[in-house]
Scaffold this motif. Sequence first.
Motif, PDB file in Angstrom:
ATOM      1  N   LEU A   1      -4.748   9.894  -1.664  1.00  0.00           N
ATOM      2  CA  LEU A   1      -3.491  10.506  -2.098  1.00  0.00           C
ATOM      3  C   LEU A   1      -3.291  10.283  -3.597  1.00  0.00           C
ATOM      4  O   LEU A   1      -3.844   9.356  -4.184  1.00  0.00           O
ATOM      5  CB  LEU A   1      -2.317   9.896  -1.332  1.00  0.00           C
ATOM      6  N   GLY A   2      -2.462  11.114  -4.169  1.00  0.00           N
ATOM      7  CA  GLY A   2      -2.098  10.948  -5.572  1.00  0.00           C
ATOM      8  C   GLY A   2      -1.214   9.732  -5.763  1.00  0.00           C
ATOM      9  O   GLY A   2      -0.610   9.228  -4.812  1.00  0.00           O
ATOM     10  N   PRO A   3      -1.103   9.250  -7.003  1.00  0.00           N
ATOM     11  CA  PRO A   3      -0.287   8.053  -7.257  1.00  0.00           C
ATOM     12  C   PRO A   3       1.180   8.228  -6.856  1.00  0.00           C
ATOM     13  O   PRO A   3       1.804   7.276  -6.374  1.00  0.00           O
ATOM     14  CB  PRO A   3      -0.399   7.847  -8.770  1.00  0.00           C
ATOM     15  N   GLY A   4       1.718   9.423  -7.008  1.00  0.00           N
ATOM     16  CA  GLY A   4       3.111   9.654  -6.625  1.00  0.00           C
ATOM     17  C   GLY A   4       3.326   9.517  -5.131  1.00  0.00           C
ATOM     18  O   GLY A   4       4.310   8.914  -4.675  1.00  0.00           O
ATOM     19  N   SER A   5       2.401  10.068  -4.343  1.00  0.00           N
ATOM     20  CA  SER A   5       2.518   9.976  -2.883  1.00  0.00           C
ATOM     21  C   SER A   5       2.315   8.537  -2.414  1.00  0.00           C
ATOM     22  O   SER A   5       2.990   8.075  -1.492  1.00  0.00           O
ATOM     23  CB  SER A   5       1.484  10.882  -2.210  1.00  0.00           C
ATOM     24  N   GLN A   6       1.380   7.820  -3.041  1.00  0.00           N
ATOM     25  CA  GLN A   6       1.170   6.418  -2.686  1.00  0.00           C
ATOM     26  C   GLN A   6       2.430   5.601  -2.963  1.00  0.00           C
ATOM     27  O   GLN A   6       2.826   4.769  -2.148  1.00  0.00           O
ATOM     28  CB  GLN A   6      -0.015   5.842  -3.460  1.00  0.00           C
ATOM     29  N   GLU A   7       3.056   5.856  -4.107  1.00  0.00           N
ATOM     30  CA  GLU A   7       4.291   5.126  -4.454  1.00  0.00           C
ATOM     31  C   GLU A   7       5.408   5.454  -3.467  1.00  0.00           C
ATOM     32  O   GLU A   7       6.152   4.566  -3.033  1.00  0.00           O
ATOM     33  CB  GLU A   7       4.725   5.479  -5.879  1.00  0.00           C
ATOM     34  N   GLU A   8       5.502   6.711  -3.067  1.00  0.00           N
ATOM     35  CA  GLU A   8       6.528   7.120  -2.107  1.00  0.00           C
ATOM     36  C   GLU A   8       6.333   6.402  -0.772  1.00  0.00           C
ATOM     37  O   GLU A   8       7.299   5.914  -0.167  1.00  0.00           O
ATOM     38  CB  GLU A   8       6.467   8.631  -1.906  1.00  0.00           C
ATOM     39  N   ILE A   9       5.086   6.320  -0.303  1.00  0.00           N
ATOM     40  CA  ILE A   9       4.802   5.647   0.962  1.00  0.00           C
ATOM     41  C   ILE A   9       5.103   4.160   0.852  1.00  0.00           C
ATOM     42  O   ILE A   9       5.697   3.562   1.752  1.00  0.00           O
ATOM     43  CB  ILE A   9       3.350   5.917   1.390  1.00  0.00           C
ATOM     44  N   TYR A  10       4.746   3.558  -0.281  1.00  0.00           N
ATOM     45  CA  TYR A  10       5.038   2.137  -0.468  1.00  0.00           C
ATOM     46  C   TYR A  10       6.550   1.893  -0.501  1.00  0.00           C
ATOM     47  O   TYR A  10       7.037   0.917   0.073  1.00  0.00           O
ATOM     48  CB  TYR A  10       4.374   1.609  -1.740  1.00  0.00           C
ATOM     49  N   GLN A  11       7.291   2.774  -1.141  1.00  0.00           N
ATOM     50  CA  GLN A  11       8.746   2.621  -1.197  1.00  0.00           C
ATOM     51  C   GLN A  11       9.364   2.735   0.198  1.00  0.00           C
ATOM     52  O   GLN A  11      10.315   2.017   0.520  1.00  0.00           O
ATOM     53  CB  GLN A  11       9.370   3.654  -2.145  1.00  0.00           C
ATOM     54  N   GLU A  12       8.818   3.610   1.020  1.00  0.00           N
ATOM     55  CA  GLU A  12       9.313   3.708   2.402  1.00  0.00           C
ATOM     56  C   GLU A  12       8.999   2.430   3.170  1.00  0.00           C
ATOM     57  O   GLU A  12       9.782   1.982   3.993  1.00  0.00           O
ATOM     58  CB  GLU A  12       8.713   4.933   3.092  1.00  0.00           C
ATOM     59  N   TYR A  13       7.826   1.865   2.899  1.00  0.00           N
ATOM     60  CA  TYR A  13       7.469   0.586   3.509  1.00  0.00           C
ATOM     61  C   TYR A  13       8.483  -0.487   3.090  1.00  0.00           C
ATOM     62  O   TYR A  13       8.952  -1.263   3.915  1.00  0.00           O
ATOM     63  CB  TYR A  13       6.051   0.185   3.098  1.00  0.00           C
ATOM     64  N   GLN A  14       8.815  -0.512   1.825  1.00  0.00           N
ATOM     65  CA  GLN A  14       9.781  -1.486   1.306  1.00  0.00           C
ATOM     66  C   GLN A  14      11.159  -1.296   1.931  1.00  0.00           C
ATOM     67  O   GLN A  14      11.887  -2.265   2.116  1.00  0.00           O
ATOM     68  CB  GLN A  14       9.901  -1.380  -0.219  1.00  0.00           C
ATOM     69  N   SER A  15      11.508  -0.050   2.250  1.00  0.00           N
ATOM     70  CA  SER A  15      12.828   0.208   2.820  1.00  0.00           C
ATOM     71  C   SER A  15      12.890  -0.072   4.326  1.00  0.00           C
ATOM     72  O   SER A  15      13.943   0.054   4.931  1.00  0.00           O
ATOM     73  CB  SER A  15      13.266   1.639   2.533  1.00  0.00           C
TER      74      SER A  15
END
Length: 124
Positions: free
Chosen positions: A92-106
């Motif tokens: 995945l692109g860096p933006g999608s990876q960051e989005e998935i990580y942020q959902e993990y954090q939430s």
Amino acid sequence: MRMWQFRGETGRVVPTLRWSCRVIFGFVISFSVSAAGEDDYLSALQQEAGKVDRPAAGVASAEVAGDRLSRESFESELKEKYAGSAVFYSKLGPGSQEEIYQEYQSGATISELRKKIMDRFLHR
């Protein structure tokens, strides 16, 4: 050669044939008993397969406490426990990876994250 004859002079079955039938019958019965043991084996496999999607006890207690992993730790845990999802995540692109990580954090569950990884990978 007489032991291979199926019937004797009087028309009765030769005793060696009876013995052979009993031996064959014994083998068939023993295999059916061992097949019943395979059911236990299959149920044990199904129980182990059910554990694949469950988080480890240490991870669950850390999540309940609110201690989410750093991004590097999250990615390494994803590689260790969910190798297929980790491969798609890495593509995945860096933006999608960051989005998935942020959902993990939430607080998203790993099942939700794995589905999101596949959705992002397949551009859904």
